[in-house]
Motif scaffolding. Structure first.
Motif, short mmCIF file in Angstrom:
data_model
loop_
_atom_site.label_atom_id
_atom_site.label_comp_id
_atom_site.label_asym_id
_atom_site.label_seq_id
_atom_site.Cartn_x
_atom_site.Cartn_y
_atom_site.Cartn_z
N ASP A 50 1.15 -1.16 0.25
CA ASP A 50 0.06 0.10 0.06
C ASP A 50 0.76 1.17 -0.60
OD1 ASP A 50 -2.59 -1.50 0.09
OD2 ASP A 50 -3.06 -0.38 1.93
N ASN A 51 0.87 1.62 -1.25
CA ASN A 51 1.89 3.14 -1.38
C ASN A 51 0.77 4.36 -1.84
OD1 ASN A 51 1.78 3.13 -4.01
ND2 ASN A 51 2.72 1.53 -3.22
N PHE A 52 -0.85 4.27 -2.18
CA PHE A 52 -1.05 5.10 -2.79
C PHE A 52 -0.83 5.79 -3.85
CE2 PHE A 52 -3.09 3.65 1.72
CZ PHE A 52 -3.99 3.40 1.47
N GLY A 53 0.39 5.39 -4.13
CA GLY A 53 1.26 6.21 -5.44
C GLY A 53 1.40 6.79 -5.33
N PHE A 54 2.52 6.65 -4.10
CA PHE A 54 3.26 8.69 -3.74
C PHE A 54 5.24 7.50 -4.24
CE2 PHE A 54 -0.72 9.45 -0.93
CZ PHE A 54 -0.69 10.66 -1.10
N PRO A 55 5.26 8.50 -4.26
CA PRO A 55 6.56 8.43 -4.47
C PRO A 55 7.24 8.00 -3.30
CG PRO A 55 6.69 10.22 -5.06
CD PRO A 55 5.12 10.09 -4.43
N TYR A 56 7.53 7.98 -2.08
CA TYR A 56 7.82 6.95 -1.06
C TYR A 56 7.07 5.99 -0.08
CZ TYR A 56 11.67 10.50 -1.19
OH TYR A 56 13.24 11.14 -1.81
N THR A 57 7.25 5.39 0.51
CA THR A 57 6.56 4.04 0.84
C THR A 57 6.91 3.48 1.74
OG1 THR A 57 5.22 2.37 0.49
CG2 THR A 57 7.50 2.49 -0.17
N THR A 58 6.49 2.98 3.33
CA THR A 58 7.16 2.45 3.84
C THR A 58 7.38 0.62 3.90
OG1 THR A 58 5.15 3.62 5.52
CG2 THR A 58 6.24 1.37 6.48
N THR A 59 9.06 1.01 4.40
CA THR A 59 9.60 -0.42 3.91
C THR A 59 10.19 -1.06 4.65
OG1 THR A 59 10.23 1.05 1.88
CG2 THR A 59 11.51 -1.39 2.43
N ASP A 60 9.81 -2.41 4.94
CA ASP A 60 11.16 -2.84 5.97
C ASP A 60 12.08 -3.36 5.46
OD1 ASP A 60 8.67 -3.37 8.30
OD2 ASP A 60 8.09 -4.51 6.84
N VAL A 61 13.02 -3.54 6.70
CA VAL A 61 14.71 -4.29 5.70
C VAL A 61 15.12 -5.74 6.87
CG1 VAL A 61 17.12 -3.51 5.26
CG2 VAL A 61 15.40 -1.92 4.86
N LEU A 62 15.29 -6.83 6.49
CA LEU A 62 15.36 -7.74 7.05
C LEU A 62 16.75 -8.15 7.48
CD1 LEU A 62 12.17 -10.14 6.57
CD2 LEU A 62 12.15 -8.32 8.18
N CYS A 63 17.47 -8.34 8.70
CA CYS A 63 18.88 -8.87 8.17
C CYS A 63 19.06 -9.86 9.25
CB CYS A 63 19.39 -7.07 9.48
SG CYS A 63 19.18 -5.92 8.13
N GLU A 64 20.07 -10.67 8.73
CA GLU A 64 20.49 -11.54 9.76
C GLU A 64 22.37 -11.47 10.21
OE1 GLU A 64 22.21 -16.02 9.15
OE2 GLU A 64 22.02 -14.58 7.62
N ILE A 65 21.78 -11.18 12.23
CA ILE A 65 23.05 -10.51 12.53
C ILE A 65 23.99 -12.25 12.25
CG2 ILE A 65 23.58 -10.92 15.56
CD1 ILE A 65 20.97 -10.62 15.81
N PRO A 66 25.28 -11.59 12.34
CA PRO A 66 26.17 -12.30 12.15
C PRO A 66 26.41 -13.46 13.30
CG PRO A 66 26.70 -11.01 11.51
CD PRO A 66 25.86 -10.01 12.45
N LYS A 67 26.92 -14.87 12.98
CA LYS A 67 27.30 -14.88 13.97
C LYS A 67 28.61 -14.56 15.38
CE LYS A 67 26.84 -19.85 11.20
NZ LYS A 67 27.05 -21.30 10.97
N LYS A 68 27.99 -15.68 16.72
CA LYS A 68 29.16 -14.56 16.95
C LYS A 68 29.26 -13.25 18.26
CE LYS A 68 32.28 -18.78 16.98
NZ LYS A 68 34.12 -18.61 17.13
N CYS A 69 27.58 -12.24 17.58
CA CYS A 69 27.96 -11.22 17.40
C CYS A 69 26.78 -10.79 18.45
CB CYS A 69 27.72 -10.71 16.25
SG CYS A 69 26.61 -8.18 16.44
N ARG A 70 26.95 -10.07 19.54
CA ARG A 70 25.57 -10.25 20.02
C ARG A 70 25.11 -8.46 20.33
NH1 ARG A 70 25.59 -11.61 26.79
NH2 ARG A 70 22.74 -11.39 26.15
N ALA A 71 24.54 -8.70 19.18
CA ALA A 71 23.92 -7.26 17.68
C ALA A 71 23.15 -5.78 19.55
CB ALA A 71 23.25 -7.76 17.23
#
Length: 446
Positions: free
Chosen positions: A120-141
């Motif tokens: 859902d962006n209702f035609g606007f140039p900008y939109t809500t976006t999710d970015v999913l990330c995986e935490i590297p091993k041995k990192c307490r992020a």
């Protein structure tokens, strides 16, 4: 011998002075870093760099046309650990990588970002976006940012929220019900309706109201500060107009601008994740709307019945009912003199409601279990884990005090609805109390 003794004394003196100056400089440096929320860390080449931590609700992403809003631990989808909520320009999507700060050092590993634009962006140039990330091993992020290339540089990091100390913690909620008010803008100053609505929600069992504030009028600002000091309202500054040209309406072709309705879609999603671990239910509606149970005395009784009948449902859709603000209850019994000087609409005076036309799209608002929601729009969910259910109007509907939707209806075609009057014994004195506490009501009621 005396010469050597003299040189030794001078050496000790100079060494002591140098040590003192070095210590003083180091303390001042640490204080400066702390003041600006900067963390020193060793980089891959073991040289010293600085990590900037954002404390803003909107953070521009370096070398892109995008902005970041917040980051949350979200391990409900396999292979992904963190969800970053942002506002991206749709025609400028580029590969991104996730960079983590791991408790006391910067991770030496970048991970590929999975970019998910909301549908859902209702035609606007900008939109809500999710970015999913995986935490590297041995990192307490503890913090994360996005980088448009693999080159090192100075980046602004977001704190990762909703973290648990371990995965076996029992589910505990600070609140049963939280209301999310998506955006205040345009120097909104409807003080009386605002106070009435919040006090009505308090009587229905709401524990917290979250408001994303771009701008409001001076009297409403005073009321908000009072509620915030009390702890009932959480105000999230939302200076979206400093970063983009937000629209005052919902349709790009009609209202223009770069982003839908001051970022309403973004704030609704952000509010769900903000309250995912602390609230059992989240209500998504505007400030001139009250989700009202009609067969129960409070929201918890309503939800207990609905959950018993629909145990796998995460989203409950509530129908809208418009109460016309241009028609007044004829007796004037709730036209109270102590409210005459308070700006805004008195919802107790507006008892005439429209029946919605069934031959057109009928908008809903929602009560959700946030842990079962991934993406949400204004009137319906986009991605959820459980089911959704349209709540029958005889159980609950939304009191929405505004101008007419069906302007062709005559007064005799409207329905009289005095549900709010059932609460006036507590509602009126509570509204008086909060208005008087914030200096907006100087006279006592007759």
């Amino acid at each position: 011998m005396d010469k050597w003794r003299e040189l030794r004394v001078k050496f000790i003196f100079l060494f002591s002075v140098a040590t003192f100056l070095f210590t003083l400089f180091y303390v001042m440096l640490l204080e400066r870093l702390s003041t600006h929320n900067i963390i020193p860390y060793p980089h891959r080449d073991t040289s010293r760099h600085l990590v900037q931590i954002s404390e803003d609700s909107i953070t521009p992403l370096h070398q892109t046309k995008h902005t970041l809003v917040s980051a949350y631990m979200d391990q409900r989808r396999k292979s992904w650990d963190v969800r970053i909520i942002g506002i991206f320009r749709r025609d400028s999507i580029q590969p991104l990588h996730c960079l983590f700060y791991c408790e006391d050092h910067l991770s030496s590993n970048l991970t590929q970002a999975n970019i998910l634009q909301h549908s859902d962006n209702f035609g606007f140039p900008y939109t809500t976006t999710d970015v999913l990330c995986e935490i590297p091993k041995k990192c307490r992020a503890t913090h994360v940012t996005l980088v448009p290339n693999k080159e090192a540089g100075k980046h602004t990091f977001l704190p990762i929220r909703n973290q648990k100390t371990n995965g076996d913690e029992p589910q505990h909620f600070d609140f049963n019900f939280t209301v999310c008010i998506s955006t205040l803008f345009g120097d909104y100053n409807n003080v009386l309706q605002f106070a009435q609505t919040l006090e009505m929600y308090r009587l229905l069992g709401v524990n917290r109201v979250v408001i994303y504030n771009t701008s409001c009028g001076p009297e409403l600002d005073c009321l908000l500060r009072g509620y915030s000091q009390e702890g009932f309202v959480e105000i999230v500054p939302w200076p979206i107009d400093h970063h983009l040209k937000p629209s005052h309406g919902w349709m790009f072709s009609k209202h223009g601008g770069e982003l839908h309705y001051f970022g309403q879609l973004t704030t609704l999603n952000e509010c769900i994740y903000r309250n995912m671990e602390r609230s059992r239910y989240v209500l998504l509606n505007d400030i001139d709307e009250i989700i009202m149970p009609y067969k129960h005395n409070n929201l918890m009784s309503l939800m207990n019945e609905l959950q018993l009948q629909h145990p796998k449902t995460g989203v409950f859709l509530i129908e809208n009912r418009i109460f016309l603000k241009n028609h007044f209850e004829p007796s004037g019994k709730f036209h109270l003199p102590q409210w005459n000087g308070v700006p805004g609409v008195n919802i107790l005076e507006h008892i005439y409601r429209e029946e919605p036309g069934r031959n057109v799209y009928h908008a809903h608002k929602m009560i959700v279990q946030p842990r079962m929601v991934q993406q949400i729009s204004v009137h319906e969910p986009l991605e959820i884990f459980g089911g959704q259910f349209k709540v029958p109007p005889d159980l609950c509907w939304m009191i929405h005090t505004r101008g007419a939707w069906r302007s062709e209806l005559k007064l005799e075609e409207l329905h009289v609805d005095t549900k709010l009057w059932n609460f006036t014994g507590k509602l009126i004195p509570n509204v008086d109390k909060v208005l008087r506490r914030t200096g907006l009501l100087t006279e006592r009621p007759f």
